[in-house]
Design a protein around this motif. Structure first.
Motif, PDB file in Angstrom:
ATOM      1  N   ALA A 202      16.258  78.071  -4.988  1.00 10.99           N
ATOM      2  CA  ALA A 202      15.965  76.634  -5.256  1.00 10.99           C
ATOM      3  C   ALA A 202      14.855  76.152  -4.363  1.00 10.99           C
ATOM      4  N   LYS A 203      14.811  76.793  -3.125  1.00 16.30           N
ATOM      5  CA  LYS A 203      13.727  76.393  -2.251  1.00 16.30           C
ATOM      6  C   LYS A 203      12.397  76.715  -2.871  1.00 16.30           C
ATOM      7  N   HIS A 204      12.343  77.758  -3.591  1.00 13.70           N
ATOM      8  CA  HIS A 204      11.093  78.149  -4.234  1.00 13.70           C
ATOM      9  C   HIS A 204      10.926  77.526  -5.593  1.00 13.70           C
ATOM     10  N   GLY A 205      11.870  76.687  -5.848  1.00 17.63           N
ATOM     11  CA  GLY A 205      11.725  75.946  -7.139  1.00 17.63           C
ATOM     12  C   GLY A 205      12.225  76.736  -8.320  1.00 17.63           C
ATOM     13  N   ILE A 206      13.117  77.611  -8.123  1.00 21.87           N
ATOM     14  CA  ILE A 206      13.650  78.351  -9.247  1.00 21.87           C
ATOM     15  C   ILE A 206      15.146  78.060  -9.313  1.00 21.87           C
ATOM     16  N   TYR A 207      15.579  77.728 -10.498  1.00 19.98           N
ATOM     17  CA  TYR A 207      16.987  77.342 -10.676  1.00 19.98           C
ATOM     18  C   TYR A 207      17.606  78.122 -11.794  1.00 19.98           C
ATOM     19  N   PHE A 208      18.921  78.100 -11.774  1.00 20.28           N
ATOM     20  CA  PHE A 208      19.690  78.734 -12.861  1.00 20.28           C
ATOM     21  C   PHE A 208      20.480  77.673 -13.555  1.00 20.28           C
ATOM     22  N   ASP A 209      20.515  77.803 -14.776  1.00 20.70           N
ATOM     23  CA  ASP A 209      21.365  76.829 -15.485  1.00 20.70           C
ATOM     24  C   ASP A 209      22.724  77.394 -15.726  1.00 20.70           C
ATOM     25  N   GLU A 210      23.550  76.601 -16.514  1.00 23.21           N
ATOM     26  CA  GLU A 210      24.909  77.065 -16.611  1.00 23.21           C
ATOM     27  C   GLU A 210      25.011  78.316 -17.461  1.00 23.21           C
ATOM     28  N   LEU A 211      24.025  78.611 -18.176  1.00 25.88           N
ATOM     29  CA  LEU A 211      24.038  79.854 -18.950  1.00 25.88           C
ATOM     30  C   LEU A 211      23.353  80.984 -18.172  1.00 25.88           C
ATOM     31  N   ASN A 212      23.071  80.640 -16.924  1.00 28.60           N
ATOM     32  CA  ASN A 212      22.458  81.559 -15.991  1.00 28.60           C
ATOM     33  C   ASN A 212      21.066  82.003 -16.413  1.00 28.60           C
ATOM     34  N   LYS A 213      20.432  81.208 -16.973  1.00 35.35           N
ATOM     35  CA  LYS A 213      19.037  81.497 -17.306  1.00 35.35           C
ATOM     36  C   LYS A 213      18.160  80.868 -16.240  1.00 35.35           C
ATOM     37  N   ILE A 214      17.054  81.599 -15.913  1.00 34.70           N
ATOM     38  CA  ILE A 214      16.190  81.114 -14.874  1.00 34.70           C
ATOM     39  C   ILE A 214      15.419  79.903 -15.380  1.00 34.70           C
ATOM     40  N   ARG A 215      15.309  78.807 -14.526  1.00 36.04           N
ATOM     41  CA  ARG A 215      14.582  77.580 -14.899  1.00 36.04           C
ATOM     42  C   ARG A 215      13.631  77.213 -13.789  1.00 36.04           C
ATOM     43  N   VAL A 216      12.558  76.619 -14.104  1.00 38.13           N
ATOM     44  CA  VAL A 216      11.627  76.169 -13.084  1.00 38.13           C
ATOM     45  C   VAL A 216      11.979  74.758 -12.653  1.00 38.13           C
ATOM     46  N   VAL A 217      12.549  73.999 -13.569  1.00 34.71           N
ATOM     47  CA  VAL A 217      12.899  72.604 -13.264  1.00 34.71           C
ATOM     48  C   VAL A 217      14.392  72.516 -13.060  1.00 34.71           C
ATOM     49  N   GLU A 218      14.781  71.523 -12.265  1.00 33.06           N
ATOM     50  CA  GLU A 218      16.199  71.318 -12.037  1.00 33.06           C
ATOM     51  C   GLU A 218      16.902  71.072 -13.365  1.00 33.06           C
ATOM     52  N   THR A 219      18.077  71.565 -13.461  1.00 35.34           N
ATOM     53  CA  THR A 219      18.810  71.481 -14.703  1.00 35.34           C
ATOM     54  C   THR A 219      18.936  70.035 -15.158  1.00 35.34           C
ATOM     55  N   GLU A 220      19.286  69.225 -14.174  1.00 34.24           N
ATOM     56  CA  GLU A 220      19.519  67.820 -14.506  1.00 34.24           C
ATOM     57  C   GLU A 220      18.262  67.157 -15.034  1.00 34.24           C
ATOM     58  N   VAL A 221      17.216  67.511 -14.278  1.00 35.81           N
ATOM     59  CA  VAL A 221      15.930  66.885 -14.666  1.00 35.81           C
ATOM     60  C   VAL A 221      15.526  67.301 -16.069  1.00 35.81           C
ATOM     61  N   SER A 222      15.706  68.593 -16.260  1.00 34.00           N
ATOM     62  CA  SER A 222      15.289  69.070 -17.583  1.00 34.00           C
ATOM     63  C   SER A 222      16.130  68.447 -18.680  1.00 34.00           C
ATOM     64  N   GLN A 223      17.386  68.307 -18.332  1.00 30.17           N
ATOM     65  CA  GLN A 223      18.280  67.672 -19.322  1.00 30.17           C
ATOM     66  C   GLN A 223      17.816  66.256 -19.612  1.00 30.17           C
ATOM     67  N   GLN A 224      17.502  65.545 -18.541  1.00 30.34           N
ATOM     68  CA  GLN A 224      17.059  64.156 -18.721  1.00 30.34           C
ATOM     69  C   GLN A 224      15.737  64.090 -19.480  1.00 30.34           C
ATOM     70  N   THR A 225      14.892  65.094 -19.125  1.00 33.48           N
ATOM     71  CA  THR A 225      13.601  65.150 -19.794  1.00 33.48           C
ATOM     72  C   THR A 225      13.798  65.316 -21.293  1.00 33.48           C
ATOM     73  N   ASN A 226      14.691  66.237 -21.578  1.00 35.84           N
ATOM     74  CA  ASN A 226      14.970  66.453 -23.002  1.00 35.84           C
ATOM     75  C   ASN A 226      15.485  65.185 -23.672  1.00 35.84           C
ATOM     76  N   GLU A 227      16.365  64.514 -22.946  1.00 34.39           N
ATOM     77  CA  GLU A 227      16.914  63.277 -23.510  1.00 34.39           C
ATOM     78  C   GLU A 227      15.799  62.275 -23.758  1.00 34.39           C
ATOM     79  N   LEU A 228      14.929  62.200 -22.709  1.00 36.07           N
ATOM     80  CA  LEU A 228      13.811  61.249 -22.817  1.00 36.07           C
ATOM     81  C   LEU A 228      12.944  61.566 -24.037  1.00 36.07           C
ATOM     82  N   LYS A 229      12.734  62.866 -24.182  1.00 35.27           N
ATOM     83  CA  LYS A 229      11.925  63.323 -25.304  1.00 35.27           C
ATOM     84  C   LYS A 229      12.529  62.880 -26.623  1.00 35.27           C
TER      85      LYS A 229
END
Lengths: 761, 131
Positions: B6-33
């Motif tokens: 996470a320090k390097h900006g890499i996250y895992f989501d609940e399906l354990n897939k690697i993400r560059v953005v925080e899960t929450e953020v991405s979720q919100q982003t998607n919602e915003l979209k």
């Protein structure tokens, strides 16, 4: 009488039309602001474009060169004046012959003179100019600061009438002559017209009235105000009618001003009206581009029981009012003139003359006209006068040309009813150069026409009229002069013609058509001379043979239009026709005396017991030298001196002496003297003069015939002694010393003469 | 490990897939979209409706204008008709006046003829009586 108008459905001109003129009786030329010159043929109903005018030419007036004088071919010149101050002369085909710069600002009026010698133009710049035919400036007769809207020539082409604001001005062209100027309207005068035939002027302007004037500026008629300004006025060529145009208005008026009819066509303002030369049609230039054509119908004539009405261009309907019989007469061509009098209806078309008798309407006598443009028609009992453009002809009712009167400087086209008079045996015409002279012609039996010596009057004559009844020897002529004094003259007679004054302030007069009676409007009275000849028979009886009726019921300036039988037709100034009847006995008396039925005449007078009738009989009997009748008639009107004199005459044994005494009875000393002298009764003539105290003439006769000089001197001496006077007459003084007076001898001589006279049968 | 990543900006989501953005953020982003998409759709619908409205108002305006002109024309026509009538009336009045004067003239003539008739009648009576 009224106008029947016609217009094309769509206007031919696209803009306002201001100019119209007749080329001949069938062709009309018009031009307007659309710069096109159109020719309208009324027979074929065709409209042809003659030419396109330049686009900067806005025409204001148009006038054809007067035809009567333009005998030379190629003189058919059209004068067109324009808004840019130029005028143009254009020939029949539209070619520009001449263009002259004439005024600053628009020319408003342009007219050829009647003799065709020149033309005048009047402009916005307040100038009126006269030009020669070739376009050279002759003179500028007016310079003012007011635009001159209309100008026209006087009848003799020697005067110009023009408008100047609210004024009318007559300017003679001869230098140093007086200009006649008067205020005519309350608004600006837009149009003025002067008729050469009747010398009347009509003017109209922005005060919406039209007025008729004489040449002295006296108003003869003023119309009520119209709704719009008067924009067009035109006289018919014969001067009996004029047409008036205004906004949506076309009016036909009598020369005295009252209106025959009014039309309200949809034309816009009528800017100009022109009459055809035969006086039956007009064309008007209208503000909305239309050209309106109108011809006169419902002209109405009456004579005795008959009434004739022109119902259409080519038809006349005749009605006999006593039995309601109607006839419809059809003609192959337009009816131009007609006259109904003396039992005949004469109708003139452009080429023919039809003569109907009132007893037979089915078979008219028809003959071809010589020229085909009739100016005047006048009927008399046995023949009629037909005046064409250059000739005049006297025709019988069988259609035969009897003779053609001719005189020097004859201008038949300007003749009218007041300048010509015909009777069964004589024609009288006012000379067309010198209006003081009346020319007389005697109508012979077989185509002969002999000149009688002309009659010279001291003043200009305005009306001549011949008596209609009686024999040729009794023919009388009345002459009305400029002072409106009426003179009576005999036409024939061995002695010099006698011109005697009959009355003064005469406005109009008319001879009776059946008897020698004369009716006139005199001042404010209607006067009838039952026996005008009384002037030559016994002047002092004149007053007693008159009928004077108050004419105030006829208003101002009434005109006598007819005097048939015992009815006088009088036209009031408002146009209504008033009938005035006179006693029928006068006509009966005339009939009796004309046929020498003196007993019947006496019986009639005894029954009627009228002073005028007795006076007429006295004069007629004296004229006919019927002493018995004259005596009774004079007795009936209390002329005792005359009765006594007649009784004395009856005792005179010799016929010629009796005749001379009869002449003396009527106061005709000259006649009596010449009668006596012709029969060698010198002594009698001298005695007559002595008895009349006519000393000078008595002495003259005595000296001339070298007899009874002493007698005259003796009587003169006695006379002077009675009145205790001294001889002052030079002639008598001269003879007094030469002749010795022996009273006894003279008395013997006189006795001797009387005996001699009585002895000669 | 997840934290170090996470320090390097890499996250895992609940399906354990690697993400560059925080899960929450991405979720919100998607919602915003999603929301943005919705918004865009709604806006475009609104625009369509507004356009329709404008068009309708425009045509209505035009129609009103037309009717207005018609009304003015009719009003003018009415005015001119009354004027025309006035002119016609004037013309007819003039014609009536003309006829009246003619009638007067004829009346005067008739009167004079009556007078003549009377005079003649009198004369006849006089003659008859004197016989």
């Amino acid at each position: 009488m009224r106008f029947k108008t016609s217009m094309s459905k769509e206007p031919k001109h696209t803009e306002l039309v201001g100019c119209v003129g007749w080329c001949n009786t069938e062709e009309v030329y018009t031009c307007g602001d659309d710069h096109i010159l159109f020719k309208w043929n009324l027979v074929t109903n065709e409209t042809l474009k003659v030419t396109d005018l330049p686009s900067d030419l806005y025409p204001t007036d148009l006038h054809w060169f007067p035809r009567a004088h333009g005998k030379k071919q190629g003189l058919d010149l059209l004068l067109i004046t324009a808004a840019d101050g130029k005028y143009h002369l254009i020939n029949k085909n539209g070619r520009f012959e001449k263009t002259v710069e004439a005024h600053k600002g628009a020319i408003l009026s342009g007219r050829w003179s009647y003799d065709g010698a020149g033309l005048l133009t009047a402009g916005e710049d307040g100038q009126v100019k006269i030009w020669s035919r070739s376009g050279m400036l002759r003179s500028t007769i007016l310079q003012s600061d007011t635009p001159v809207y209309s100008a026209t020539w006087g009848p003799d082409s020697n005067q110009v009438l023009h408008t100047l604001g609210k004024m009318l001005v007559i300017k003679p062209l001869t230098p140093n002559s007086k200009v006649n100027k008067w205020k005519a309207h309350d608004g600006i005068i837009l149009k003025v017209a002067w008729n050469p035939s009747n010398n009347l002027i009509v003017s109209g302007g922005e005060d919406c009235r039209y007025k008729v004037w004489d040449t002295y500026g006296r108003q003869l008629y003023g119309s009520h105000p119209h709704d719009y300004p008067i924009t067009a006025l035109a006289w018919s060529p014969m001067g009996d009618l004029f047409a008036m145009g205004s906004y949506n208005t076309l009016r036909l008026c009598d020369k005295t001003g009252w209106s025959y009819s009014l039309e309200k066509p949809n034309t816009g303002s009528v800017f100009n009206i022109a009459w055809s030369s035969d006086g039956t049609q007009v064309a008007g230039a209208c503000g909305n581009g239309h050209i309106i054509f109108a011809h006169i119908i419902e002209r109405r004539l009456e004579w005795n029981d008959y009434e004739a009405i022109v119902t259409g261009r080519k038809s006349i309907s005749v009605r006999n009012v006593s039995n309601e019989a109607r006839e419809k007469l059809e003609f192959p061509d337009r009816v131009i003139k007609l006259a109904l009098q003396y039992g005949h209806l004469v109708v003139v078309t452009p080429t023919q003359c039809h003569i109907y008798s009132t007893s037979n309407w089915n078979t008219p006598v028809i003959f071809e006209l010589r020229e085909g443009s009739v100016c005047m028609l006048q009927l008399a009992a046995r023949h009629f006068l037909l005046v064409e453009k250059t000739t005049a002809g006297l025709y019988s009712y069988e259609g035969r040309l009897l003779c053609s009167p001719r005189w020097q400087a004859m201008q038949p086209d300007t003749l009218n009813e007041s300048s010509v008079s015909i009777s069964p045996d004589t024609i009288a015409v006012r000379d067309q150069v010198d209006d003081k002279v009346v020319l007389l012609f005697e109508v012979g039996t077989a185509r002969s026409l002999s000149d009688l010596p002309p009659l010279n009057h001291s003043l200009g004559v305005i009306d001549v009229a011949l008596s209609q009844a009686g024999t040729a020897a009794e023919r009388q002529l009345t002459v009305l002069d400029r002072n409106r004094d009426l003179y009576l003259s005999t036409v024939r007679g061995s002695s010099s013609r006698k011109l005697r004054k009959l009355g003064s302030m005469i406005q109009s007069l008319c001879w009776n058509s059946d008897t020698n009676m004369l009716a006139a409007v005199q001042d404010m009275n209607l006067t009838v001379w039952y026996y005008p000849n009384v002037l030559y028979v016994d002047k002092r009886l004149l007053k007693k043979t008159l009928l004077i009726k108050d004419a105030s019921e006829y208003g101002k300036n009434p005109m006598i239009v007819s005097f048939v039988g015992n009815h006088i037709g009088i036209r009031r100034v408002d146009g209504s026709l008033v009938n005035s009847a006179i006693s029928p006995f006068q006509a009966v008396l005339h009939g009796y005396t004309a046929s020498n039925h003196w007993d019947d005449a006496l019986r009639l007078c005894r029954i009627v017991k009228d002073t005028a009738l007795w006076a007429c009989l006295a004069a007629m009997a004296t004229h006919a030298k019927n002493l018995a009748t004259a005596e009774e008639a004079y007795a009936a009107i209390d002329e005792n001196d005359k009765v006594e004199y007649i009784q004395y005459i009856k005792k005179v044994p010799m016929r010629h002496a009796q005749a001379a005494e009869m002449a003396l009875l009527g106061g005709n000393i000259q006649d009596a003297e010449s009668m006596l002298l012709q029969n060698g009764r010198i002594f009698h003539a001298i005695m007559t003069h002595i008895q009349l105290h006519n000393w000078q003439r008595a002495l003259e006769l005595a000296v001339k015939h070298k007899t009874h000089v002493d007698t005259v001197l003796l009587f003169r001496k006695k006379y002077l002694e009675t009145f205790e006077k001294v001889e002052t007459n030079e002639k008598f003084l001269q003879f007094k010393n030469e002749v010795i007076l022996d009273e006894e001898k003279i008395n013997a001589k006189i006795q001797n003469e009387y005996e001699k006279e009585n002895a000669v049968p | 490990m997840a934290e170090s990543l996470a320090k390097h900006g890499i996250y895992f989501d609940e399906l354990n897939k690697i993400r560059v953005v925080e899960t929450e953020v991405s979720q919100q982003t998607n919602e915003l979209k999603e929301e943005c998409k919705d918004f865009v759709e709604k806006i475009s619908e609104f625009q369509k409706i507004a356009d329709g409205f404008i068009l309708m108002v425009d045509t209505l305006g035009k129609e009103v204008e037309k009717e207005k002109m018609k009304a003015i024309g009719a009003r003018n026509l009415l005015k001119s008709v009354s004027k025309q009538r006035e002119a016609e009336q004037q013309q007819l009045q003039a014609l009536i006046f003309e006829k009246t004067t003619e009638l007067e003239r004829l009346g005067v003539q008739l009167q004079s003829l009556h007078k003549t008739e009377m005079e003649q009648q009198e004369l006849i009576e006089q003659l008859v009586l004197h016989r």
